[in-house]
Design a protein around this motif. Structure first.
Motif, PDB file in Angstrom:
ATOM      1  N   PRO A  97      24.812 -63.560  56.626  1.00 17.63           N
ATOM      2  CA  PRO A  97      24.907 -63.084  57.918  1.00 17.63           C
ATOM      3  C   PRO A  97      25.662 -61.232  58.505  1.00 17.63           C
ATOM      4  O   PRO A  97      26.882 -60.741  57.446  1.00 17.63           O
ATOM      5  N   GLY A  98      25.692 -60.913  59.651  1.00 13.30           N
ATOM      6  CA  GLY A  98      26.421 -59.856  60.134  1.00 13.30           C
ATOM      7  C   GLY A  98      27.626 -59.533  60.055  1.00 13.30           C
ATOM      8  O   GLY A  98      27.842 -60.902  60.260  1.00 13.30           O
ATOM      9  N   ILE A  99      28.598 -59.178  59.976  1.00 16.35           N
ATOM     10  CA  ILE A  99      30.011 -58.783  60.162  1.00 16.35           C
ATOM     11  C   ILE A  99      30.222 -59.489  61.563  1.00 16.35           C
ATOM     12  O   ILE A  99      31.038 -60.612  61.316  1.00 16.35           O
TER      13      ILE A  99
ATOM     14  N   PRO B 293      47.394 -57.948  68.495  1.00 12.08           N
ATOM     15  CA  PRO B 293      48.534 -57.489  69.871  1.00 12.08           C
ATOM     16  C   PRO B 293      49.651 -56.973  69.475  1.00 12.08           C
ATOM     17  O   PRO B 293      50.633 -56.425  69.921  1.00 12.08           O
ATOM     18  N   LEU B 294      50.378 -58.698  68.913  1.00  8.74           N
ATOM     19  CA  LEU B 294      51.465 -58.544  68.317  1.00  8.74           C
ATOM     20  C   LEU B 294      52.056 -57.713  67.280  1.00  8.74           C
ATOM     21  O   LEU B 294      53.216 -58.317  66.643  1.00  8.74           O
ATOM     22  N   LYS B 295      51.342 -57.478  66.579  1.00 13.76           N
ATOM     23  CA  LYS B 295      51.652 -56.984  64.839  1.00 13.76           C
ATOM     24  C   LYS B 295      51.159 -55.444  65.283  1.00 13.76           C
ATOM     25  O   LYS B 295      50.839 -54.918  66.138  1.00 13.76           O
ATOM     26  N   ASN B 296      52.095 -54.282  64.345  1.00 14.19           N
ATOM     27  CA  ASN B 296      52.168 -53.273  63.547  1.00 14.19           C
ATOM     28  C   ASN B 296      50.317 -52.992  63.047  1.00 14.19           C
ATOM     29  O   ASN B 296      50.176 -53.428  62.296  1.00 14.19           O
ATOM     30  N   HIS B 297      49.878 -52.188  63.264  1.00 12.26           N
ATOM     31  CA  HIS B 297      48.599 -52.224  62.956  1.00 12.26           C
ATOM     32  C   HIS B 297      48.548 -50.909  61.605  1.00 12.26           C
ATOM     33  O   HIS B 297      47.627 -50.679  61.257  1.00 12.26           O
ATOM     34  N   SER B 298      49.221 -50.156  61.419  1.00  8.78           N
ATOM     35  CA  SER B 298      49.255 -49.208  60.425  1.00  8.78           C
ATOM     36  C   SER B 298      48.620 -49.526  59.103  1.00  8.78           C
ATOM     37  O   SER B 298      47.954 -48.513  58.297  1.00  8.78           O
ATOM     38  N   GLU B 299      49.004 -50.950  58.754  1.00  6.50           N
ATOM     39  CA  GLU B 299      48.445 -50.639  57.192  1.00  6.50           C
ATOM     40  C   GLU B 299      47.664 -51.779  56.836  1.00  6.50           C
ATOM     41  O   GLU B 299      46.597 -52.421  56.316  1.00  6.50           O
ATOM     42  N   LEU B 300      46.485 -51.844  58.308  1.00  4.98           N
ATOM     43  CA  LEU B 300      45.727 -53.178  58.709  1.00  4.98           C
ATOM     44  C   LEU B 300      44.379 -52.030  58.287  1.00  4.98           C
ATOM     45  O   LEU B 300      43.776 -51.285  58.903  1.00  4.98           O
ATOM     46  N   ALA B 301      43.568 -53.422  57.277  1.00  2.93           N
ATOM     47  CA  ALA B 301      42.578 -52.690  56.346  1.00  2.93           C
ATOM     48  C   ALA B 301      40.854 -52.667  57.825  1.00  2.93           C
ATOM     49  O   ALA B 301      41.777 -53.500  58.710  1.00  2.93           O
ATOM     50  N   PRO B 302      40.112 -52.393  57.194  1.00  2.00           N
ATOM     51  CA  PRO B 302      39.165 -51.997  58.466  1.00  2.00           C
ATOM     52  C   PRO B 302      38.453 -53.416  58.731  1.00  2.00           C
ATOM     53  O   PRO B 302      38.434 -54.438  57.381  1.00  2.00           O
ATOM     54  N   LEU B 303      37.398 -53.990  59.196  1.00  2.00           N
ATOM     55  CA  LEU B 303      37.237 -55.343  60.000  1.00  2.00           C
ATOM     56  C   LEU B 303      36.289 -56.036  58.687  1.00  2.00           C
ATOM     57  O   LEU B 303      36.620 -56.689  58.400  1.00  2.00           O
ATOM     58  N   ALA B 304      35.398 -54.823  58.757  1.00  2.68           N
ATOM     59  CA  ALA B 304      34.393 -55.187  57.644  1.00  2.68           C
ATOM     60  C   ALA B 304      34.774 -55.812  56.006  1.00  2.68           C
ATOM     61  O   ALA B 304      34.675 -56.174  55.627  1.00  2.68           O
ATOM     62  N   ASP B 305      36.170 -54.571  55.920  1.00  2.00           N
ATOM     63  CA  ASP B 305      36.543 -55.217  54.413  1.00  2.00           C
ATOM     64  C   ASP B 305      37.399 -56.374  54.856  1.00  2.00           C
ATOM     65  O   ASP B 305      36.855 -56.885  53.748  1.00  2.00           O
ATOM     66  N   ARG B 306      38.004 -56.484  55.349  1.00  2.00           N
ATOM     67  CA  ARG B 306      38.694 -58.048  55.628  1.00  2.00           C
ATOM     68  C   ARG B 306      37.440 -59.551  56.180  1.00  2.00           C
ATOM     69  O   ARG B 306      37.765 -60.105  54.684  1.00  2.00           O
ATOM     70  N   VAL B 307      36.593 -58.686  56.167  1.00  2.00           N
ATOM     71  CA  VAL B 307      35.958 -60.121  56.867  1.00  2.00           C
ATOM     72  C   VAL B 307      34.757 -60.303  55.001  1.00  2.00           C
ATOM     73  O   VAL B 307      35.175 -61.217  54.495  1.00  2.00           O
ATOM     74  N   ARG B 308      34.603 -59.300  54.822  1.00  2.00           N
ATOM     75  CA  ARG B 308      33.902 -59.363  52.952  1.00  2.00           C
ATOM     76  C   ARG B 308      35.241 -59.620  52.584  1.00  2.00           C
ATOM     77  O   ARG B 308      34.284 -61.069  51.627  1.00  2.00           O
ATOM     78  N   ALA B 309      35.816 -59.671  51.805  1.00  2.00           N
ATOM     79  CA  ALA B 309      37.150 -60.361  51.276  1.00  2.00           C
ATOM     80  C   ALA B 309      37.397 -61.867  51.242  1.00  2.00           C
ATOM     81  O   ALA B 309      37.274 -62.276  51.162  1.00  2.00           O
ATOM     82  N   ALA B 310      37.013 -62.019  52.329  1.00  2.00           N
ATOM     83  CA  ALA B 310      37.119 -63.681  53.303  1.00  2.00           C
ATOM     84  C   ALA B 310      35.821 -64.421  52.534  1.00  2.00           C
ATOM     85  O   ALA B 310      36.505 -65.771  52.093  1.00  2.00           O
TER      86      ALA B 310
END
Length: 203
Positions: free
Chosen positions: A2-4, A55-72
């Motif tokens: 399935p797509g991201i 929205p309540l967290k700092n995004h400076s270290e946020l990995a790209p969405l696609a990377d986080r979905v694939r890792a999960a």
């Protein structure tokens, strides 16, 4: 594959848990909560909603969405647990938007929102948190060191009339909100922030 941003398949009457978060990165502690809540609530499926960014967290270290979905998806091997980043495709920034959309577009499913006790402690800071509690039943899973703060929180006190005993957890998906349960059980001390900090320390 399935797509991201694809929504997982589902059928009428299914009992589906919704577990949202940044998952930056996902870890075994998250999976423990997923497996335990699925079992205790007797859910048919669980959807992991990987957010564009809390929205309540700092995004400076946020990995790209696609990377986080694939890792999960790589970490989870339970076929009844599906991972999606659909909120980004819809342009949703807040949980109230997500639960309203799913409640109306898939009205014949029985959704339950799942969160850790640390999230309940800060739930009153979420945008339109009362609307979330009035839209879907909520299952709260114990997290190390968070129980006292969570159960004494502004949201827990405001929603006290809707709390059910954890022995009654299997009926939660069928209840009209506001309804919620606090689940005690196996816990993991892992945290995404600690994992990121350890990674920074190594570099």
């Amino acid at each position: 594959m399935p797509g991201i941003t694809d929504l997982p398949p589902s059928g009428s009457g299914m009992r589906i848990g919704l577990f949202g978060g940044s998952f930056n990165p996902i870890h075994a502690g998250h999976v423990l909560v997923m497996e335990e809540t699925m079992r205790r609530l007797e859910l048919d499926a669980l959807w992991v909603l990987v957010t564009p960014g809390n929205p309540l967290k700092n995004h400076s270290e946020l990995a790209p969405l696609a990377d986080r979905v694939r890792a999960a998806r790589a970490l989870i091997d339970n076929p009844r647990i599906r991972v999606t980043g659909f909120e980004a495709q819809k342009g949703f920034r807040y949980t109230w938007q997500t639960v309203r959309f799913l409640r109306h577009s898939l009205a014949d499913r029985r959704f339950v929102w799942i969160m850790g006790a640390d999230s309940l402690a800060d739930f009153h800071r979420w945008e339109r948190w009362q609307d979330i509690a009035n839209t879907l039943p909520i299952a709260v899973y114990a997290r190390p060191g968070s129980s006292n703060r969570a159960l004494a929180s502004r949201a827990a006190l405001a929603l006290a009339h809707g709390q059910i005993d954890q022995e009654d957890a299997p009926v939660l998906a069928s209840l009209s909100p506001p309804a919620w349960v606090y689940l005690h059980g196996r816990q993991s001390s892992l945290s995404s922030s600690a994992i990121r900090a350890a990674k920074r320390h190594k570099t």
